[in-house]
Design a protein around this motif. Sequence first.
Motif, mmCIF file in Angstrom:
data_model
loop_
_atom_site.group_PDB
_atom_site.id
_atom_site.type_symbol
_atom_site.label_atom_id
_atom_site.label_comp_id
_atom_site.label_asym_id
_atom_site.label_seq_id
_atom_site.Cartn_x
_atom_site.Cartn_y
_atom_site.Cartn_z
ATOM 1 N N TYR A 235 0.818 -1.219 0.000
ATOM 2 C CA TYR A 235 0.000 0.000 0.000
ATOM 3 C C TYR A 235 0.848 1.263 0.000
ATOM 4 O O TYR A 235 0.574 2.206 -0.736
ATOM 5 C CB TYR A 235 -0.940 0.019 1.207
ATOM 6 C CG TYR A 235 -1.841 1.232 1.210
ATOM 7 C CD1 TYR A 235 -2.971 1.282 0.387
ATOM 8 C CD2 TYR A 235 -1.538 2.348 1.991
ATOM 9 C CE1 TYR A 235 -3.781 2.404 0.361
ATOM 10 C CE2 TYR A 235 -2.346 3.478 1.971
ATOM 11 C CZ TYR A 235 -3.463 3.494 1.156
ATOM 12 O OH TYR A 235 -4.263 4.612 1.117
ATOM 13 N N HIS A 236 1.893 1.297 0.826
ATOM 14 C CA HIS A 236 2.642 2.533 1.006
ATOM 15 C C HIS A 236 3.818 2.697 0.042
ATOM 16 O O HIS A 236 4.232 3.824 -0.226
ATOM 17 C CB HIS A 236 3.138 2.631 2.447
ATOM 18 C CG HIS A 236 2.048 2.875 3.443
ATOM 19 N ND1 HIS A 236 1.449 4.101 3.605
ATOM 20 C CD2 HIS A 236 1.424 2.030 4.306
ATOM 21 C CE1 HIS A 236 0.512 4.021 4.538
ATOM 22 N NE2 HIS A 236 0.470 2.780 4.984
ATOM 23 N N GLN A 237 4.369 1.612 -0.481
ATOM 24 C CA GLN A 237 5.543 1.725 -1.334
ATOM 25 C C GLN A 237 5.281 1.403 -2.804
ATOM 26 O O GLN A 237 5.871 2.026 -3.689
ATOM 27 C CB GLN A 237 6.659 0.800 -0.826
ATOM 28 C CG GLN A 237 7.328 1.270 0.439
ATOM 29 C CD GLN A 237 8.569 0.435 0.743
ATOM 30 O OE1 GLN A 237 8.511 -0.535 1.480
ATOM 31 N NE2 GLN A 237 9.684 0.812 0.157
ATOM 32 N N ILE A 238 4.421 0.442 -3.060
ATOM 33 C CA ILE A 238 4.233 -0.052 -4.425
ATOM 34 C C ILE A 238 3.037 0.601 -5.108
ATOM 35 O O ILE A 238 3.154 1.140 -6.218
ATOM 36 C CB ILE A 238 4.054 -1.585 -4.421
ATOM 37 C CG1 ILE A 238 5.280 -2.252 -3.786
ATOM 38 C CG2 ILE A 238 3.803 -2.101 -5.826
ATOM 39 C CD1 ILE A 238 5.054 -3.692 -3.383
ATOM 40 N N ARG A 239 1.894 0.570 -4.459
ATOM 41 C CA ARG A 239 0.653 1.037 -5.064
ATOM 42 C C ARG A 239 0.708 2.475 -5.573
ATOM 43 O O ARG A 239 0.134 2.777 -6.638
ATOM 44 C CB ARG A 239 -0.508 0.870 -4.077
ATOM 45 C CG ARG A 239 -1.884 1.171 -4.670
ATOM 46 C CD ARG A 239 -2.976 0.800 -3.673
ATOM 47 N NE ARG A 239 -4.301 0.998 -4.250
ATOM 48 C CZ ARG A 239 -5.058 2.076 -4.026
ATOM 49 N NH1 ARG A 239 -4.609 3.049 -3.256
ATOM 50 N NH2 ARG A 239 -6.257 2.173 -4.579
ATOM 51 N N PRO A 240 1.372 3.404 -4.862
ATOM 52 C CA PRO A 240 1.407 4.787 -5.368
ATOM 53 C C PRO A 240 1.947 4.900 -6.788
ATOM 54 O O PRO A 240 1.492 5.769 -7.550
ATOM 55 C CB PRO A 240 2.322 5.495 -4.366
ATOM 56 C CG PRO A 240 2.156 4.727 -3.101
ATOM 57 C CD PRO A 240 2.005 3.296 -3.533
ATOM 58 N N PHE A 241 2.883 4.043 -7.170
ATOM 59 C CA PHE A 241 3.469 4.137 -8.501
ATOM 60 C C PHE A 241 2.578 3.537 -9.584
ATOM 61 O O PHE A 241 2.843 3.695 -10.776
ATOM 62 C CB PHE A 241 4.846 3.459 -8.523
ATOM 63 C CG PHE A 241 5.892 4.239 -7.783
ATOM 64 C CD1 PHE A 241 6.474 5.357 -8.360
ATOM 65 C CD2 PHE A 241 6.276 3.882 -6.507
ATOM 66 C CE1 PHE A 241 7.426 6.101 -7.690
ATOM 67 C CE2 PHE A 241 7.226 4.615 -5.815
ATOM 68 C CZ PHE A 241 7.803 5.731 -6.399
ATOM 69 N N LEU A 242 1.520 2.853 -9.188
ATOM 70 C CA LEU A 242 0.592 2.277 -10.159
ATOM 71 C C LEU A 242 -0.543 3.243 -10.495
ATOM 72 O O LEU A 242 -1.329 2.986 -11.406
ATOM 73 C CB LEU A 242 -0.001 0.970 -9.616
ATOM 74 C CG LEU A 242 0.998 -0.125 -9.231
ATOM 75 C CD1 LEU A 242 0.260 -1.318 -8.625
ATOM 76 C CD2 LEU A 242 1.818 -0.554 -10.438
ATOM 77 N N ALA A 243 -0.621 4.354 -9.771
ATOM 78 C CA ALA A 243 -1.732 5.281 -9.933
ATOM 79 C C ALA A 243 -1.664 6.007 -11.270
ATOM 80 O O ALA A 243 -0.583 6.279 -11.798
ATOM 81 C CB ALA A 243 -1.743 6.293 -8.795
ATOM 82 N N GLY A 244 -2.832 6.333 -11.789
ATOM 83 C CA GLY A 244 -2.909 7.114 -13.005
ATOM 84 C C GLY A 244 -3.042 8.588 -12.692
ATOM 85 O O GLY A 244 -2.764 9.044 -11.582
ATOM 86 N N SER A 245 -3.514 9.350 -13.670
ATOM 87 C CA SER A 245 -3.690 10.789 -13.498
ATOM 88 C C SER A 245 -5.158 11.192 -13.568
ATOM 89 O O SER A 245 -5.478 12.378 -13.543
ATOM 90 C CB SER A 245 -2.896 11.547 -14.570
ATOM 91 O OG SER A 245 -3.248 11.103 -15.873
ATOM 92 N N LYS A 246 -6.046 10.201 -13.649
ATOM 93 C CA LYS A 246 -7.476 10.470 -13.717
ATOM 94 C C LYS A 246 -8.067 10.516 -12.308
ATOM 95 O O LYS A 246 -7.775 9.666 -11.474
ATOM 96 C CB LYS A 246 -8.172 9.385 -14.543
ATOM 97 C CG LYS A 246 -9.651 9.638 -14.782
ATOM 98 C CD LYS A 246 -10.237 8.571 -15.693
ATOM 99 C CE LYS A 246 -11.704 8.839 -15.975
ATOM 100 N NZ LYS A 246 -12.287 7.836 -16.894
#
Length: 427
Positions: A235-246
Amino acid sequence: MPHFVESIESAKKPSMKPSIDLNAFGVTRNAFLPAESPLELLSDSYYEPWEHIVKHLPELIDNGSIRDVVAQLPVLETSRLISEAEWQRAYVMLGFMAQAYIWGGDKPAEVLPPQITVPFLLVSAHFDLPPVLTYAAANLWNFAGSGNDFIHPEDLKVLCSFTGTESESWFLLISVAMEGRGAGIIDTMMEAIAAIPSRDYETIIWALEELRECILDVGILLERMFERCEPMVFYHQIRPFLAGSKNMASSGLPRGVFYDEGDGKGQWRELCGGSNGQSSLIQFFDLVLGVDHKGNATSPSAVVEKSYHQEVREYMPGPHRKFLQHVTSMGSIRELALLPPETDEQRRLQAAYVAATEALSDFRNKHIKIVTRYIVLPSKQPWKGAARQNLASSSSATKVLTGTGGTLLMPFLKQARDETADTGRLE
C-alpha cells in the motif's frame, strides 16, 4: 495455502477446429500472455540509456534523482525496434519510467518531458494502447520464465520494478500466473460457443466444467498473494506508482499530466493507472458467461455513460480488445441455460453454467478480501517504515478510497460480484 494442481486434460474433450484464428487477435497458447518469455534486454545498444534507468529504477527513486537522470536522456527514436517483443519491452520500460517520473518526487510531476513522451506516444500507438503503465506493461509483458509454462509464480521473475522488493515482484507475478492458467480455456470456450447453433450440449457442458476448474485455479493463485507480498509494503511503497492521473486532483494532478512533445507541442491527459480490471482474461470469463456489468457506482462522477468494464478495454492491447468485441458478437451460452429444461442434457447444462458463474462470483469475493487486506486496512494505518510520502493515495485527502483505475474501490468490486451472482441465478 495449497498450490493448485493442474487439471488433467479431460478425456471427453471434443475434436473441433477453432472457429476463428486466435493469432489474429494476439491470443497465444498462453491466452493473453506472449507465447514465449518476454525479452529481458533490447538488442540494440542504442537503447542502453533506457535499459540503464530501468535497471537502477529503485535506487533512482530512493535517492530522488530519477527526474534529473531522465532530463539528461536523449530523445530516442523507435525505428530500431525490430520485433513485437522489442516493442513490448520498450512499452514496459517507458511505462515504468513515466510512472517513476510522475510519482518519484516530493510532489507529483504535472509535466512528462519529451525524453519519455515522444517515444512513449509512438510505442503506445503501435499497440493501440494509452501512454501509461497499463496492466499489459506491468504484468503481461513484464516477466521472464524458463520454458513456456507461466503458471508457477515462484519460477518467474519481474523485469522492471519500482521498489526492487519481493512484495512488488510477487504482486506482479501472481497476476502473470493467473493469466498463464488461462492457457487453453479460450480455445475451449470458443468451441463451446461454436457448438451453440447445433445445440451440441455435451461440448458446451464439457467446456463449462473446464471453465469452472480454470476459474477455481485462478482464485487459488490469487489467494497465494499472502505468501510473499506484505500489505503495508504494497500500500505505502508499491501502489502509489501504479496510480494514473485520472480523478487525482486531490493528489496534486488537477488537470492530469501534460505530455510534452517538445517545440511547444503537447497535450494534457487524464488516464487511469494500471489495474487488474484491465485483464482481458477476467473480462473473457464475464463475456462467455453473459455477465452484464452496469455503469453505476463505478465512478466518482455522478454521470456514468458506460461501465468501467467497457471503459477499461481502452487500456488493453488493441488486438485483445478486438477479440473481446468479437466474443460479444457471438452466440450466448446463457440464453441456452435460460431455456426451460426438458431433457437431462439441458438440466446438466444449467447445472454446469450455474457452477461456473458461482466460481466466478467466489473469485470476486476473494478479490474483495485481498483488497480489504492490502488497501482498505493499510489505508487506515500510517506506516513509519515508509521512506517517502504516499503521494498517489487520494484517500489521504478525500477519505474515499479509489482504485488505481480511478473507480470507487469497494462499491465497484461489490457491484461486480453481485452482478456475477445475479447472472448465475438464471432469472
